[in-house]
Design an enzyme around this catalytic site. Structure first.
Site, PDB file in Angstrom:
ATOM      1  N   LEU A   1       0.667  -1.183   0.120  1.00  0.00           N
ATOM      2  CA  LEU A   1       0.017   0.191   0.104  1.00  0.00           C
ATOM      3  C   LEU A   1       1.342   1.108   0.546  1.00  0.00           C
ATOM      4  CD1 LEU A   1      -3.040  -1.264   2.442  1.00  0.00           C
ATOM      5  CD2 LEU A   1      -2.816  -1.638   0.160  1.00  0.00           C
ATOM      6  N   CYS A   2       1.669   1.216  -0.116  1.00  0.00           N
ATOM      7  CA  CYS A   2       3.118   2.636  -0.174  1.00  0.00           C
ATOM      8  C   CYS A   2       3.044   3.180  -1.636  1.00  0.00           C
ATOM      9  CB  CYS A   2       4.390   1.625  -0.092  1.00  0.00           C
ATOM     10  SG  CYS A   2       5.543   3.018   0.499  1.00  0.00           S
ATOM     11  N   HIS A   3       2.783   4.594  -1.728  1.00  0.00           N
ATOM     12  CA  HIS A   3       2.864   5.478  -2.664  1.00  0.00           C
ATOM     13  C   HIS A   3       3.993   5.057  -3.924  1.00  0.00           C
ATOM     14  CE1 HIS A   3      -0.643   6.572  -0.822  1.00  0.00           C
ATOM     15  NE2 HIS A   3      -1.374   7.052  -1.643  1.00  0.00           N
TER      16      HIS A   3
ATOM     17  N   ASP B   1      24.140 -10.984   3.696  1.00  0.00           N
ATOM     18  CA  ASP B   1      23.879 -12.747   2.851  1.00  0.00           C
ATOM     19  C   ASP B   1      25.277 -12.271   2.497  1.00  0.00           C
ATOM     20  OD1 ASP B   1      22.970 -14.062   0.727  1.00  0.00           O
ATOM     21  OD2 ASP B   1      23.817 -12.447  -1.276  1.00  0.00           O
TER      22      ASP B   1
ATOM     23  N   MET C   1       8.924   5.347   4.486  1.00  0.00           N
ATOM     24  CA  MET C   1       9.761   4.036   3.827  1.00  0.00           C
ATOM     25  C   MET C   1      10.427   3.860   2.870  1.00  0.00           C
ATOM     26  SD  MET C   1       6.874   2.391   6.194  1.00  0.00           S
ATOM     27  CE  MET C   1       7.756   0.961   5.278  1.00  0.00           C
ATOM     28  N   GLU C   2      10.815   4.315   2.171  1.00  0.00           N
ATOM     29  CA  GLU C   2      11.909   4.635   0.911  1.00  0.00           C
ATOM     30  C   GLU C   2      13.770   4.389   1.710  1.00  0.00           C
ATOM     31  OE1 GLU C   2       8.666   5.640  -1.130  1.00  0.00           O
ATOM     32  OE2 GLU C   2       9.282   6.060   0.210  1.00  0.00           O
TER      33      GLU C   2
END
Length: 134
Positions: free
Chosen positions: A61-63, A112, A97-98
């Protein structure tokens, strides 16, 4: 998704941070470019930037927003490394969020690349440091 159409565009910045605990010998290998997969910090920087650009594809739901700048800084310390992501945009919604995605993926990339030599790594304290809107 939340409707952001009535919101005006504004310059926005978000800064997020996180860390990874590493054994000293692992950190030495990273700093000496001795990890078999290659340059750990350079790869983690690129992965973090790439991830920040793909945030809307990862979080349902992130733009989708146009990023004007993403920086990943990695600082080696005594017992690991600290990753900081700064994301900037001029948009109707923020870039938290980014920035958080950039930090998370950069840290996962370090994990990793080093998992063959360090079984005790621990990622932690991923959090938003600051967000601004002008």
């Amino acid at each position: 998704m939340v409707d952001i159409s009535p919101k005006p565009t504004s310059a926005r910045t978000a800064i997020a941070k996180g860390n990874i605990k590493l054994q000293r010998k692992t950190l030495d290998l990273i700093l000496e470019n001795g990890i078999a997969k290659g340059n750990v910090f350079a790869t983690a920087r690129l992965a973090g930037i790439q991830a920040a650009k793909q945030t809307a594809h990862l979080i349902p739901l992130c733009h989708t927003i146009p990023l004007s700048d993403v920086k990943i800084d990695i600082l080696a310390g005594r017992d690991g490394a600290e990753v900081t992501c700064t994301a900037r945009t001029v948009a109707q919604t923020g870039v938290e969020m980014e920035a958080l995605t950039g930090v998370s993926i950069a840290l996962l990339t370090v994990y990793d690349m080093c998992k063959a030599v360090d079984k005790k790594m621990r990622i932690g304290d991923v959090h938003l440091i600051k967000k601004t809107k002008a």
